[in-house]
Design an enzyme around this catalytic site. Structure first.
Site, short mmCIF file in Angstrom:
data_model
loop_
_atom_site.label_atom_id
_atom_site.label_comp_id
_atom_site.label_asym_id
_atom_site.label_seq_id
_atom_site.Cartn_x
_atom_site.Cartn_y
_atom_site.Cartn_z
N TRP A 171 7.19 -0.96 -7.62
CA TRP A 171 8.31 -1.48 -6.84
C TRP A 171 9.54 -1.63 -7.74
CZ3 TRP A 171 11.97 -5.22 -6.59
CH2 TRP A 171 12.61 -5.42 -5.35
N ARG A 210 2.13 8.44 6.72
CA ARG A 210 2.28 8.28 8.16
C ARG A 210 3.74 7.99 8.50
NH1 ARG A 210 -0.58 3.30 9.12
NH2 ARG A 210 0.19 2.88 7.03
N PHE A 223 -3.51 -0.46 7.21
CA PHE A 223 -4.11 -1.79 7.07
C PHE A 223 -5.20 -1.79 5.99
CE2 PHE A 223 -2.39 -2.40 11.49
CZ PHE A 223 -1.43 -3.31 11.11
N LYS A 234 0.81 -1.22 0.00
CA LYS A 234 0.00 0.00 0.00
C LYS A 234 0.85 1.27 0.00
CE LYS A 234 -2.31 1.10 3.77
NZ LYS A 234 -1.83 -0.14 4.32
N LYS A 257 6.69 -6.58 10.63
CA LYS A 257 6.00 -5.97 9.50
C LYS A 257 6.93 -5.11 8.64
CE LYS A 257 2.01 -3.06 8.38
NZ LYS A 257 2.75 -1.96 7.72
N ALA A 294 -3.56 1.36 12.43
CA ALA A 294 -5.00 1.52 12.23
C ALA A 294 -5.82 0.38 12.81
CB ALA A 294 -5.31 1.67 10.74
N PHE A 329 3.14 -8.98 -9.54
CA PHE A 329 4.35 -9.76 -9.26
C PHE A 329 4.72 -10.57 -10.50
CE2 PHE A 329 3.33 -8.50 -5.09
CZ PHE A 329 4.38 -8.81 -4.24
N THR A 384 4.03 1.55 -0.79
CA THR A 384 4.80 1.56 -2.03
C THR A 384 3.96 2.07 -3.19
OG1 THR A 384 6.10 -0.33 -1.23
CG2 THR A 384 6.15 0.10 -3.60
#
Length: 554
Positions: A408, A92, A299, A69, A103, A271, A380, A71
């Site tokens: 990415w 954030r 999240f 998210k 994480k 969150a 991916f 990224t």
């Protein structure tokens, strides 16, 4: 293949003044925190001459497969800039808990990162430390008041204020302190929350000025008297000193993406147990500087987006113009029952079982909140054409387009297709609305979230929760919005219920007023407000050499 930190360390950064000038800021508008970081003066927001379009990036229910998210948020902003748009990204700040846990950080990944990555993921400009200091000053003044004679008549068994530390430390969840009595203090039950999920962090993120910050701090309820009356930080005369600790932390932080897009990174992760949004001041400042602002919420959309919309937008008077829901084929197959080690194989049946998770989030954004929405499919190498086609087909059936994202690997270039879709959505106009009206009783607001957003059948309340809600409403706090504390791994309060579960009931086991933040926290299931470290913490792989170069940080 380079790691995230290797990519970040090899980047050539612009001096932060150049970044500031690119959005019309002068040197007097910033305070330097080194060569590549700065605080933005609060006066910038107040002299705004324009208001940009606000784009919310959210995601499906997270899985160990990853969704990307942050990224995607960064790559989208870079993609919009490549299209010639004046864009600012508003993110954030990371918490040290996930950084050293499992994480990871919150600076993006690959070629879609905000930099300097190491600084942002570690101490940054000290905002989280200031929040912790202010929180713990209040705790110290509360216990000192009781020790010095307890003129306010505080019932130590009704204290709701906890100490905090920005680290995953399960050992601190439940404590007894003041042991030894006498000069050692008054023995009582206590505990720690993680700093970034504290009410002080929420106040920092929702305050609109220094005076508003001080007023909100004064309204914090720390506990109750023997007669059941709320005791506030204002009663303890703590708000002024707390505000003094937070005066610099209130100013938003300016950094940049790898491609030089201005990025304002300020406050607000977690969150699942907090409201999980960056600061109102950061968002408003970004809106005053850019024609488009790309921001994120933590999240899945059932948590971060719901709180962004029902708490932050309600409090700050913000109206989003478009929404992006991030998904991956890998994560959707995991929602369909595939184990992580098998995600590289094509499995249309599993993908079909997992797709309802994405579709429910998308439908919520469209139908509950009235937001124009696009799906960003974070591609991916193992994703097959057939799998991609199935996702696009199912989304199009809801009237939603899907844009493939390769940010990415390709940075802003890989976000151009998504950027075009988002720009088009912003021109369409939104019919934004809230999930519930704030004037409703607390139980009706909770029920609205559970049935309309989560897809559940209803709510049950423990006797403790019933007592908490009765007390909160009895003291006049019932018209505040609710901040649901719930597992991030499921629409339900059971982390094992993947996909888009139905016919479930959410159990509410407690509630606490965060009067300064302006919401009521509702605790569901087995959610904890202090995480723990995994069997192999990420901290074990982080090191620094004699030249100060950090390694192992993702």
């Amino acid at each position: 293949m380079k790691s995230d930190i290797e990519i970040a360390q090899s980047a050539k950064l612009k001096p932060v003044l150049d970044v500031a000038k690119s959005v019309g800021l002068a040197e007097d508008d910033i305070e330097y925190y080194g060569k590549y970081k700065a605080k933005i003066s609060l006066s910038v927001m107040s002299r705004a001459q324009k208001s940009g379009k606000l784009i919310l990036v959210t995601a499906i229910t997270p899985t160990p497969a990853g969704e990307g998210k942050t990224t995607t948020t960064i790559g989208l902003a870079d993609g919009m800039r490549r299209l010639g748009k004046n864009v600012v990204v508003a993110l954030r700040e990371p918490s040290l808990g996930p950084v050293f846990g499992v994480k990871g950080g919150a600076a993006g990944g690959g070629y879609a990162q905000v930099v300097p990555m190491e600084d942002i993921n570690l101490h940054f400009t000290g905002d989280a430390h200031a929040v912790g200091a202010a929180n713990n000053l209040l705790a110290a003044m509360l216990d000192n008041h009781i020790f010095q004679g307890n003129a306010l008549g505080i019932d130590k068994d009704s204290i709701t204020w906890k100490r905090c530390v920005d680290m995953n430390d399960r050992q601190l969840r439940f404590l007894e302190d003041g042991l030894g009595g006498g000069k050692n203090g008054v023995p009582r039950r206590d505990g720690f929350d993680i700093t970034v999920a504290s009410e002080v962090m929420a106040i920092l993120c929702l305050a609109t000025s220094l005076s508003d910050l001080k007023a909100r701090l004064a309204r914090i309820v720390v506990g109750y008297t023997y007669e059941g009356k709320p005791v506030t930080a204002g009663d303890l005369k703590a708000a002024g000193a707390m505000c003094a600790l937070l005066k610099d932390a209130l100013k938003p932080n300016l950094v940049q993406t790898l491609e030089g897009t201005p990025a304002i990174v300020h406050g607000g992760p977690f969150a699942n147990i907090a409201h999980g949004c960056n600061s109102v001041i950061a968002t408003r400042t970004a809106l005053s500087l850019g024609d488009y602002v790309v921001t994120e919420a933590g999240f899945g959309a059932d948590l971060g987006a719901e709180k962004f919309l029902d708490i932050k937008c309600r409090s700050a008077g913000l109206r989003p113009d478009a929404c992006v829901v991030v998904a991956t084929v890998r994560a959707l197959k995991m929602h369909g029952g595939v184990q992580k080690q098998d995600l590289g194989r094509e499995d249309l049946a599993a993908l079909g079982r997992g797709l309802p998770n994405l579709l429910r989030h998308v439908a919520n954004m469209q139908q509950v909140y009235g937001l124009p929405t696009v799906v960003a499919l974070n591609r991916f190498p193992t994703d097959t054409d057939a799998e991609i086609a199935l996702v696009m087909q199912e989304c199009r059936a809801l009237g939603v387009e899907t844009a493939l994202s390769t940010v990415w690997a390709d940075g802003g270039k890989g976000g151009e297709a998504l950027a075009r879709e988002v720009v088009a959505l912003c021109e369409r106009g939104s019919d934004f609305r809230f999930c519930y009206e704030a004037a409703l009783p607390l139980k009706e607001k909770i029920g609205a979230i559970v049935t309309k957003v989560y897809g559940g059948d209803g709510v049950v309340y423990t006797p403790e929760a019933e007592a908490d809600i009765a007390r909160i409403e009895g003291h006049g706090f019932g018209k505040l919005p609710v901040c649901m504390a719930k597992t991030q791994y499921s629409f339900s309060d059971d982390a094992k219920k993947l996909g888009a579960p139905s016919q479930f009931i959410v159990t509410v086991r407690g509630a606490k007023v965060s009067a300064g933040a302006g919401f009521v926290v509702v605790y569901t299931g087995n959610i904890l407000t202090m995480p723990g470290l995994p069997p192999v913490p990420a901290a074990e792989k982080i090191d620094v050499d004699e030249n100060g170069v950090i390694t192992g940080l993702f």
